[in-house]
Design a protein around this motif. Sequence first.
Motif, PDB file in Angstrom:
ATOM      1  N   LEU A  42      75.160  13.840 -37.907  1.00  0.00           N
ATOM      2  CA  LEU A  42      74.136  12.727 -38.528  1.00  0.00           C
ATOM      3  C   LEU A  42      72.668  13.459 -38.569  1.00  0.00           C
ATOM      4  CD1 LEU A  42      73.883   9.356 -36.900  1.00  0.00           C
ATOM      5  CD2 LEU A  42      71.828  10.609 -37.808  1.00  0.00           C
ATOM      6  N   TYR A  43      72.164  13.405 -40.040  1.00  0.00           N
ATOM      7  CA  TYR A  43      70.546  13.857 -40.206  1.00  0.00           C
ATOM      8  C   TYR A  43      69.710  12.493 -39.893  1.00  0.00           C
ATOM      9  CZ  TYR A  43      72.532  17.781 -42.754  1.00  0.00           C
ATOM     10  OH  TYR A  43      73.217  18.987 -43.215  1.00  0.00           O
ATOM     11  N   HIS A  44      68.712  12.918 -38.891  1.00  0.00           N
ATOM     12  CA  HIS A  44      67.667  12.157 -38.745  1.00  0.00           C
ATOM     13  C   HIS A  44      66.742  12.340 -39.859  1.00  0.00           C
ATOM     14  CE1 HIS A  44      65.159   9.130 -36.982  1.00  0.00           C
ATOM     15  NE2 HIS A  44      64.621   9.903 -36.329  1.00  0.00           N
ATOM     16  N   GLY A  45      66.762  11.146 -41.011  1.00  0.00           N
ATOM     17  CA  GLY A  45      65.803  11.348 -41.785  1.00  0.00           C
ATOM     18  C   GLY A  45      65.967  10.457 -43.207  1.00  0.00           C
ATOM     19  N   SER A  46      65.578  10.900 -44.255  1.00  0.00           N
ATOM     20  CA  SER A  46      65.667   9.843 -45.332  1.00  0.00           C
ATOM     21  C   SER A  46      67.309  10.022 -45.945  1.00  0.00           C
ATOM     22  CB  SER A  46      64.850  10.044 -46.483  1.00  0.00           C
ATOM     23  OG  SER A  46      64.470  11.417 -46.612  1.00  0.00           O
ATOM     24  N   GLN A  47      67.743   9.275 -46.946  1.00  0.00           N
ATOM     25  CA  GLN A  47      69.099   9.265 -46.920  1.00  0.00           C
ATOM     26  C   GLN A  47      69.481  10.405 -48.299  1.00  0.00           C
ATOM     27  OE1 GLN A  47      71.468   6.236 -46.932  1.00  0.00           O
ATOM     28  NE2 GLN A  47      72.581   7.923 -47.350  1.00  0.00           N
ATOM     29  N   GLY A  89      61.622   6.309 -36.455  1.00  0.00           N
ATOM     30  CA  GLY A  89      62.983   6.161 -36.666  1.00  0.00           C
ATOM     31  C   GLY A  89      63.787   5.917 -35.381  1.00  0.00           C
ATOM     32  N   ARG A  90      63.167   5.441 -34.249  1.00  0.00           N
ATOM     33  CA  ARG A  90      64.068   5.328 -33.065  1.00  0.00           C
ATOM     34  C   ARG A  90      65.339   4.341 -33.489  1.00  0.00           C
ATOM     35  NH1 ARG A  90      62.134   4.978 -27.457  1.00  0.00           N
ATOM     36  NH2 ARG A  90      60.522   6.287 -28.503  1.00  0.00           N
ATOM     37  N   GLU A  91      64.956   3.203 -33.870  1.00  0.00           N
ATOM     38  CA  GLU A  91      65.936   2.287 -34.296  1.00  0.00           C
ATOM     39  C   GLU A  91      67.149   2.611 -34.989  1.00  0.00           C
ATOM     40  OE1 GLU A  91      66.339  -0.188 -31.947  1.00  0.00           O
ATOM     41  OE2 GLU A  91      64.566   0.475 -31.020  1.00  0.00           O
ATOM     42  N   ASN A  92      66.259   3.329 -36.167  1.00  0.00           N
ATOM     43  CA  ASN A  92      67.256   3.809 -37.185  1.00  0.00           C
ATOM     44  C   ASN A  92      68.344   4.789 -36.632  1.00  0.00           C
ATOM     45  OD1 ASN A  92      65.086   2.462 -38.859  1.00  0.00           O
ATOM     46  ND2 ASN A  92      66.373   3.553 -40.657  1.00  0.00           N
ATOM     47  N   LEU A  93      67.981   5.646 -35.814  1.00  0.00           N
ATOM     48  CA  LEU A  93      68.668   6.735 -35.289  1.00  0.00           C
ATOM     49  C   LEU A  93      69.535   6.182 -34.505  1.00  0.00           C
ATOM     50  CD1 LEU A  93      69.462   9.591 -34.703  1.00  0.00           C
ATOM     51  CD2 LEU A  93      67.736   9.923 -33.324  1.00  0.00           C
ATOM     52  N   LYS A  94      69.214   5.135 -33.536  1.00  0.00           N
ATOM     53  CA  LYS A  94      70.250   4.595 -32.516  1.00  0.00           C
ATOM     54  C   LYS A  94      71.470   3.814 -33.421  1.00  0.00           C
ATOM     55  CE  LYS A  94      67.339   3.671 -28.647  1.00  0.00           C
ATOM     56  NZ  LYS A  94      66.230   2.763 -28.209  1.00  0.00           N
ATOM     57  N   LYS A  95      70.938   3.086 -34.446  1.00  0.00           N
ATOM     58  CA  LYS A  95      71.813   2.372 -35.182  1.00  0.00           C
ATOM     59  C   LYS A  95      72.814   3.376 -35.858  1.00  0.00           C
ATOM     60  CE  LYS A  95      71.723  -1.315 -38.851  1.00  0.00           C
ATOM     61  NZ  LYS A  95      71.011  -1.861 -39.798  1.00  0.00           N
ATOM     62  N   GLY A  96      72.368   4.511 -36.409  1.00  0.00           N
ATOM     63  CA  GLY A  96      72.934   5.466 -37.041  1.00  0.00           C
ATOM     64  C   GLY A  96      74.155   6.039 -35.971  1.00  0.00           C
ATOM     65  N   SER A 126      70.363   8.575 -40.716  1.00  0.00           N
ATOM     66  CA  SER A 126      69.700   7.667 -40.158  1.00  0.00           C
ATOM     67  C   SER A 126      69.041   6.709 -41.289  1.00  0.00           C
ATOM     68  CB  SER A 126      68.523   8.083 -38.923  1.00  0.00           C
ATOM     69  OG  SER A 126      67.551   8.880 -39.466  1.00  0.00           O
ATOM     70  N   SER A 127      68.877   7.120 -42.582  1.00  0.00           N
ATOM     71  CA  SER A 127      68.274   6.305 -43.480  1.00  0.00           C
ATOM     72  C   SER A 127      66.912   5.805 -43.232  1.00  0.00           C
ATOM     73  CB  SER A 127      69.271   5.217 -43.799  1.00  0.00           C
ATOM     74  OG  SER A 127      70.388   5.859 -44.706  1.00  0.00           O
ATOM     75  N   ILE A 144      78.710  14.604 -31.613  1.00  0.00           N
ATOM     76  CA  ILE A 144      77.832  14.199 -32.855  1.00  0.00           C
ATOM     77  C   ILE A 144      76.638  15.232 -32.810  1.00  0.00           C
ATOM     78  CG2 ILE A 144      76.272  12.625 -34.056  1.00  0.00           C
ATOM     79  CD1 ILE A 144      77.934  10.404 -32.281  1.00  0.00           C
ATOM     80  N   GLY A 145      76.363  15.881 -33.949  1.00  0.00           N
ATOM     81  CA  GLY A 145      75.190  16.855 -33.985  1.00  0.00           C
ATOM     82  C   GLY A 145      74.145  16.155 -34.623  1.00  0.00           C
ATOM     83  N   VAL A 146      72.920  15.933 -34.096  1.00  0.00           N
ATOM     84  CA  VAL A 146      71.843  15.274 -34.635  1.00  0.00           C
ATOM     85  C   VAL A 146      70.940  16.222 -35.125  1.00  0.00           C
ATOM     86  CG1 VAL A 146      70.238  13.435 -34.528  1.00  0.00           C
ATOM     87  CG2 VAL A 146      72.425  13.150 -33.253  1.00  0.00           C
ATOM     88  N   ALA A 147      70.569  16.461 -36.561  1.00  0.00           N
ATOM     89  CA  ALA A 147      69.709  17.569 -37.049  1.00  0.00           C
ATOM     90  C   ALA A 147      68.663  16.748 -37.632  1.00  0.00           C
ATOM     91  CB  ALA A 147      70.483  18.588 -37.987  1.00  0.00           C
ATOM     92  N   THR A 148      67.545  17.228 -37.516  1.00  0.00           N
ATOM     93  CA  THR A 148      66.092  16.445 -37.844  1.00  0.00           C
ATOM     94  C   THR A 148      65.825  17.074 -39.367  1.00  0.00           C
ATOM     95  OG1 THR A 148      64.811  18.081 -36.801  1.00  0.00           O
ATOM     96  CG2 THR A 148      65.002  15.897 -35.754  1.00  0.00           C
ATOM     97  N   THR A 149      65.336  16.214 -40.160  1.00  0.00           N
ATOM     98  CA  THR A 149      64.960  16.582 -41.524  1.00  0.00           C
ATOM     99  C   THR A 149      63.398  16.770 -41.590  1.00  0.00           C
ATOM    100  OG1 THR A 149      64.826  14.605 -42.539  1.00  0.00           O
ATOM    101  CG2 THR A 149      66.960  15.608 -42.491  1.00  0.00           C
ATOM    102  N   CYS A 150      62.733  16.784 -42.537  1.00  0.00           N
ATOM    103  CA  CYS A 150      61.342  16.974 -42.893  1.00  0.00           C
ATOM    104  C   CYS A 150      60.584  15.814 -42.337  1.00  0.00           C
ATOM    105  CB  CYS A 150      61.026  17.340 -44.204  1.00  0.00           C
ATOM    106  SG  CYS A 150      61.617  18.886 -44.691  1.00  0.00           S
ATOM    107  N   LEU A 151      61.108  14.453 -42.728  1.00  0.00           N
ATOM    108  CA  LEU A 151      60.438  13.303 -42.576  1.00  0.00           C
ATOM    109  C   LEU A 151      60.239  13.057 -40.999  1.00  0.00           C
ATOM    110  CD1 LEU A 151      59.039  10.762 -43.404  1.00  0.00           C
ATOM    111  CD2 LEU A 151      61.346   9.863 -43.922  1.00  0.00           C
ATOM    112  N   ALA A 152      61.595  13.054 -40.231  1.00  0.00           N
ATOM    113  CA  ALA A 152      61.708  12.848 -38.781  1.00  0.00           C
ATOM    114  C   ALA A 152      60.787  13.852 -38.018  1.00  0.00           C
ATOM    115  CB  ALA A 152      63.242  12.885 -38.497  1.00  0.00           C
ATOM    116  N   GLU A 153      60.710  15.029 -38.434  1.00  0.00           N
ATOM    117  CA  GLU A 153      59.755  15.909 -37.685  1.00  0.00           C
ATOM    118  C   GLU A 153      58.289  15.484 -38.140  1.00  0.00           C
ATOM    119  OE1 GLU A 153      60.286  18.383 -35.369  1.00  0.00           O
ATOM    120  OE2 GLU A 153      62.441  18.085 -35.727  1.00  0.00           O
TER     121      GLU A 153
END
Length: 476
Positions: free
Chosen positions: A33-38, A72-79, A61-62, A92-101
């Motif tokens: 799961l990428y935490h960031g934009s779609q 992005g807390r709620e998005n990540l949990k929903k994802g 996590s869109s 589940i591997g959760v990798a961050t993208t630029c936006l989340a960081e």
Amino acid sequence: MTKRNYTTVNPCVMCQPMGSALAFKGIENTMVLYHGSQGCSTYMRLHLAHHFREPVDIASSSLSEKGAVYGGRENLKKGLRNVINRYNPKVIGVATTCLAETIGDDVPAIVREFKEEEGIGDDLEKDIIIVPVSTPSYGESHVSGYIKALDAIVRTFAEKPGDESAEKFPNEKLNVIPVESLSPADVRELKEVFELMAGGYIFLPDISETFDAPLREDLPKIAQGGTSLSEIADMPNSQASLGLGIVSKNLAVKYLEESHDVPGSSVPIPIGLSNTDSFFTELVKILGCPIPVKYLQERGRLLDAMVDVHKYLYGVKAAIYGDPDFVFSLTTFMLELGMNPVLIATGSKSRDFEAKIRQIVEKINPELEPLVLNGIDFDTLNDAVSQCNPEILIGNSNGRYIAKARNIPLVRVGLPIHDRVGAQRILTVGYRGAMEFLDRITNAILEATDTFTAPVQAESAAYAGKGNEECVEGMR
Ligand code: SF4
């Protein structure tokens, strides 16, 4: 070469979270799961699906404008909830993208909160394991994303026991951990070696099936195969760890050594004669068993093939680009073949790349003075190609525009290869891989002789298609 101050133009690397997917996808029953934009997830899914020609699911996590402002807390949990409901993964591997960081989300804290809310514990056997990795692309590349993800996986499953006197259960196995993603065909080839030579081994990550699965009617939601979780948890009990790659730091091997006293060593990715010799020499040292006759025969056939093509390859000017360790091993092989690697480049920012390349050139053919570039984009590579005037390009398919513009062949190897099929079956490791690769290079040059002829040069005394003498001695 033109010096530029502006931003990257056509990067010669891929995004850092994509490297994490390459690692996570080699673990049994794991979803990413990428935490960031779609868009991050869409681009990387497509990239991997085009390369491996397999369905590659990566959740997102869109994050939208709202998430970017309020976090992005709620998005990540929903994802995470959606991934669990739809895929039922074990990890589940959760990798961050630029936006989340950039917005500063504390992913490990959000994951802890999510687990508390959902009643998910830390039992490696019973619970869903969530492994967060910090992978903003503005920091580093897919190479470091891959290394970081492997390190995080090993730390999660092979956690240092709190009790120093905790009993170990030696398993007599060998941990094998490459620093860069190999092709599924490469992994299969290496596993065959370990099956013949090691009593037992743990190969991490094992993408041999997950990225190159047989066709089946009931397509599983998560590709079958991968390193099993029990094997990863067992890594601290192994007799040794072998890292493949010597340019990038192998964090997982280092962790197992420092925290679990598993002796670690690293050899170059076994591409070409001397690198494969070093690989087998190290295996003999660790395992104390002889090299199977099958590989001695293959080595002999490789030498024969090198002699056969010497007249076509000697002195041919090559430009090699790609990931640092892959380029290092390919360069060694080009030198062994008597080729002249005039330009050697990586898009990754690698501290040790240039020094390692200079060392190997000095060792095999000190008369050569290649241009060595680190952390470049394709725009810079294009300028360097103009300057060095190679007769062949060796690298991923993103260099095709340069090759086409100059009307020189491109031998596709590495990742990504989008414009040809079969990337998952390209074999470069071991003596057999060297032979296959040597044939590809030679045939590309022969095919191009309509437009150019390989220069005829006197053979240098430094020509060193001899491999590792120590290993050769052992084979007699
Ligand atoms: S550079 Fe960053 S934002 Fe862009 S696709 Fe890569 S990870 Fe996503």
